[in-house]
Design a protein around this motif. Sequence first.
Motif, mmCIF file in Angstrom:
data_model
loop_
_atom_site.group_PDB
_atom_site.id
_atom_site.type_symbol
_atom_site.label_atom_id
_atom_site.label_comp_id
_atom_site.label_asym_id
_atom_site.label_seq_id
_atom_site.Cartn_x
_atom_site.Cartn_y
_atom_site.Cartn_z
ATOM 1 N N PHE A 7 24.838 56.349 -4.041
ATOM 2 C CA PHE A 7 24.049 55.553 -4.982
ATOM 3 C C PHE A 7 24.192 54.085 -4.608
ATOM 4 N N ILE A 8 23.064 53.410 -4.496
ATOM 5 C CA ILE A 8 23.052 51.977 -4.215
ATOM 6 C C ILE A 8 22.603 51.274 -5.497
ATOM 7 N N ALA A 9 23.423 50.364 -5.980
ATOM 8 C CA ALA A 9 23.147 49.669 -7.234
ATOM 9 C C ALA A 9 21.929 48.758 -7.109
ATOM 10 N N ASP A 10 21.231 48.622 -8.232
ATOM 11 C CA ASP A 10 20.125 47.668 -8.282
ATOM 12 C C ASP A 10 20.620 46.319 -7.791
ATOM 13 N N GLY A 11 19.768 45.608 -7.110
ATOM 14 C CA GLY A 11 20.147 44.313 -6.572
ATOM 15 C C GLY A 11 20.680 44.409 -5.154
ATOM 16 N N HIS A 12 21.033 45.638 -4.733
ATOM 17 C CA HIS A 12 21.534 45.845 -3.370
ATOM 18 C C HIS A 12 20.631 46.789 -2.584
ATOM 19 N N ARG A 13 19.607 47.299 -3.239
ATOM 20 C CA ARG A 13 18.681 48.198 -2.556
ATOM 21 C C ARG A 13 17.770 47.393 -1.638
ATOM 22 N N ASN A 14 17.277 48.065 -0.613
ATOM 23 C CA ASN A 14 16.378 47.458 0.382
ATOM 24 C C ASN A 14 17.037 46.312 1.136
ATOM 25 N N ALA A 15 18.358 46.347 1.229
ATOM 26 C CA ALA A 15 19.091 45.312 1.972
ATOM 27 C C ALA A 15 19.876 45.925 3.124
ATOM 28 N N GLY A 16 19.680 47.216 3.390
ATOM 29 C CA GLY A 16 20.370 47.877 4.482
ATOM 30 C C GLY A 16 21.717 48.477 4.113
ATOM 31 N N VAL A 17 22.093 48.402 2.837
ATOM 32 C CA VAL A 17 23.391 48.932 2.408
ATOM 33 C C VAL A 17 23.450 50.447 2.607
ATOM 34 N N GLY A 18 22.440 51.156 2.135
ATOM 35 C CA GLY A 18 22.412 52.609 2.285
ATOM 36 C C GLY A 18 22.415 53.021 3.741
ATOM 37 N N LYS A 19 21.617 52.343 4.540
ATOM 38 C CA LYS A 19 21.559 52.651 5.966
ATOM 39 C C LYS A 19 22.920 52.424 6.624
ATOM 40 N N ALA A 20 23.616 51.358 6.238
ATOM 41 C CA ALA A 20 24.945 51.080 6.795
ATOM 42 C C ALA A 20 25.953 52.144 6.363
ATOM 43 N N LEU A 21 25.879 52.580 5.104
ATOM 44 C CA LEU A 21 26.794 53.629 4.637
ATOM 45 C C LEU A 21 26.546 54.945 5.361
ATOM 46 N N ILE A 22 25.284 55.291 5.550
ATOM 47 C CA ILE A 22 24.949 56.515 6.283
ATOM 48 C C ILE A 22 25.438 56.405 7.723
#
Length: 72
Positions: A7-22
């Motif tokens: 889960f990526i918190a609002d405010g951090h989405r579309n910033a590459g956080v999920g892609k980096a975690l994956i």
Amino acid sequence: VDIHHLFIADGHRNAGVGKALIAAARDHARSIGAEAMGIGTDPNNLTAQAAYRAMGFQEVTTMGPRFRIALD
């Protein structure tokens, strides 16, 4: 390796956080000799489904949207 509850918190989405975690999870899975990695999402979360497809995951049609990628 199966990822649960990403889960990526609002405010951090579309910033590459999920892609980096994956990417970090893929690196770890490879380092322990895993052959594949899976992740699931809510059937209504079309944004996550599109993101997983864009990262190369293939949908596995079992219980709800499931995705898997080979770690070669």
